[in-house]
Design an enzyme around this catalytic site. Structure first.
Site: not given
Ligand SMILES: CC(=O)N[C@H]1[C@@H](OP(=O)(O)OP(=O)(O)OC[C@H]2O[C@@H](n3ccc(=O)[nH]c3=O)[C@H](O)[C@@H]2O)O[C@H](CO)[C@@H](O)[C@@H]1O
Ligand SMILES: C=C(OP(=O)(O)O)C(=O)O
Length: 430
Positions: A22-23, A123, A128-131, A169-170, A172, A314, A336, A406
């Site tokens: 899925k991811n 969520c 889970r910010p997008v900064d 920070k890392v 994905v 996950d 995480i 999902r």
């Molecule tokens: C669709 C998908 O691929 N989802 C995966 C993706 O979610 P997703 O891509 O949302 O996860 P991130 O790796 O971005 O998040 C990691 C951490 O960074 C923080 N963060 C992230 C972005 C940002 O702009 N600012 C910030 O602070 C998040 O709140 C979290 O604490 O990777 C996560 C970590 O392996 C997995 O659990 C999710 O299943």
């Molecule tokens: C947290 C997950 O997905 P999403 O980032 O789509 O919420 C997940 O696949 O476990």
């Protein structure tokens, strides 16, 4: 709302075929926005999240055709053609359903020079910010403001510019958004401290097949030399390592043996490293892995979630379920997400002994779990309750299983075919 009813205590035996991740599939689908030619994805999982993203891409003007949906996973193909992007707004109603929708931001901005994407919001598992997505695109010259709950982004005249961006920070998702945006930017982009998850590498491989110039695949430093245009490609979605790990734990927890097919052991190295001392045996087989308990007993181990190649967050909920029935105690530390232990109180309803202190949970194994009605709160929490139900004595009902849909395709069918007593109770039959 559908429920899943499980009568536990049956060892699982047989084989389970894993689908495409899925991811990986979700970012790959958004990559179709980068070209006016057709991107064909094979090994596509059929999941609620895939449908949600199809609906979002359709309203951006992407033509979508699903072929071979009735067959085995590897036969599934999705053709996506974004000949013209007719709309650069990703509306709240679609984005709120799934966080990965924010991955249209980079491709839209790179291809069309503008994008308006609803903020995905918080969520269940954390804020889970997008900064980082925003700061990275700003480093590439984009002007971005937040207005009415939307990210409103505009590329500079002449398009996005290559830049060096060091992730504090890392992330994905942010790595994926910037990687896609950089493929069509002017000049060279260097992403430092980039995510190395196999799904990121899968995306990068697909982008290369589409004509992108990317080096450093699989490392934390990705270098992207922008090109004028990308073309169509055919790409196979990487196997789902989380589905693989989940079924591996199902085999171990029920004391059975499963052949998990259409997957790769190298994708779940960190999980294997944690599960082997916990008493789980992995044997490579043709096109997959055979999993069983090594000596009849599981034992508690300490596990900490980390970005890849560390233990995946996950799989944390599933690992907690496994440790509930292990001998001795183990500590699970979640690094995480700040709120990803919601399965703990539900597991406790089944007799588990778990003490949560901040980001750590001490799990003391019990002789056996007992079935109970429980509530799914998010995708992986849901499946951890299913695993617990499979191992428990008596009947477990998992409510709110739409979370499961999902990310797990035909979960109850796959488990039932291996001897589990599991059924879905449809809302209309309840
Ligand atoms: C669709 C998908 O691929 N989802 C995966 C993706 O979610 P997703 O891509 O949302 O996860 P991130 O790796 O971005 O998040 C990691 C951490 O960074 C923080 N963060 C992230 C972005 C940002 O702009 N600012 C910030 O602070 C998040 O709140 C979290 O604490 O990777 C996560 C970590 O392996 C997995 O659990 C999710 O299943
Ligand atoms: C947290 C997950 O997905 P999403 O980032 O789509 O919420 C997940 O696949 O476990």
């Amino acid at each position: 709302m559908d429920k899943i009813r499980i009568r536990g205590g049956k060892p699982l035996h047989g084989s389970i075929t894993v689908g495409g991740a899925k991811n990986a599939a979700l970012p790959l689908m958004t990559a179709a926005l980068l070209t006016d030619e057709t991107l064909t994805l094979t090994n596509l999982p059929i999941l609620a999240d895939i449908n949600t993203l199809c609906n979002l891409l359709l309203q951006h003007g992407v033509g979508i055709r699903l072929a071979g949906a009735g067959g085995e996973c590897a036969g599934r193909e999705l053709e996506l053609t974004a000949r013209d992007v007719t709309n650069t707004t990703a509306p709240y109603d679609l984005v709120r359903k799934m966080r990965a929708s924010v991955l249209v931001l980079g491709p839209l901005l790179a291809r069309c020079g503008e994008a308006k994407v609803s903020l995905p919001g918080g969520c269940a598992i954390g804020a889970r910010p997008v900064d980082l997505h925003i700061k990275g695109l700003e480093a590439m010259g984009a002007e971005i403001r937040i207005e009415g709950g939307y990210i409103v982004a505009k590329a500079p005249k002449g398009g996005l510019r290559g830049a060096e961006y060091v992730f504090p920070k890392v992330s994905v998702g942010a790595t994926e958004n910037l990687l896609m945006a950089a493929t069509l930017a002017r000049g060279t982009t260097v992403l430092v401290n980039a995510a190395r998850e196999p799904e990121v590498t899968d995306l990068a491989e697909c982008l290369v097949a589409m004509g992108a110039k990317i080096t450093g695949l699989g490392t934390d430093r990705l270098t992207i030399e922008g090109v004028d245009r990308l073309h169509g490609a055919r790409h196979m979605v990487v196997p789902d390592r989380i589905e693989t790990g989940t079924y591996a734990m199902a085999a171990a927890m029920t004391g059975g043996t499963l052949d998990i097919l259409n997957t790769r052991l190298d994708l779940i190295k960190a999980a294997v490293t944690a599960l082997v001392p916990a008493g789980v045996e992995f044997t490579p087989i043709d096109n997959g892995v055979r999993v069983s308990r090594a000596n009849g007993e599981l034992v508690g181990v300490d596990v900490m979630t980390e970005p890849f190649p560390g233990f995946p967050t996950d799989l944390q909920a599933q690992m907690m379920a496994l440790m509930c029935t292990a001998r001795g105690a183990g500590m699970i530390t979640e690094t995480i997400f700040e709120n990803r232990f919601m399965h703990a109180p539900e597991l406790t309803r089944m007799g588990a002994r778990i003490t949560v202190h901040g980001s750590s949970a001490l799990v003391r194994g019990v002789e056996r779990l007992t079935g109970a009605p429980v509530m799914a709160t998010d995708l992986r929490a849901s499946v951890s309750l299913v695993l617990a139900g499979l191992a428990a004595e008596g009947e477990t009902t998992v409510n709110r299983v739409y979370h499961l849909d999902r990310g797990y395709e035909r979960l109850e069918e796959k488990l039932a075919a291996c001897g589990a007593d599991i059924e879905r109770i449809r809302a209309e039959d309840d």
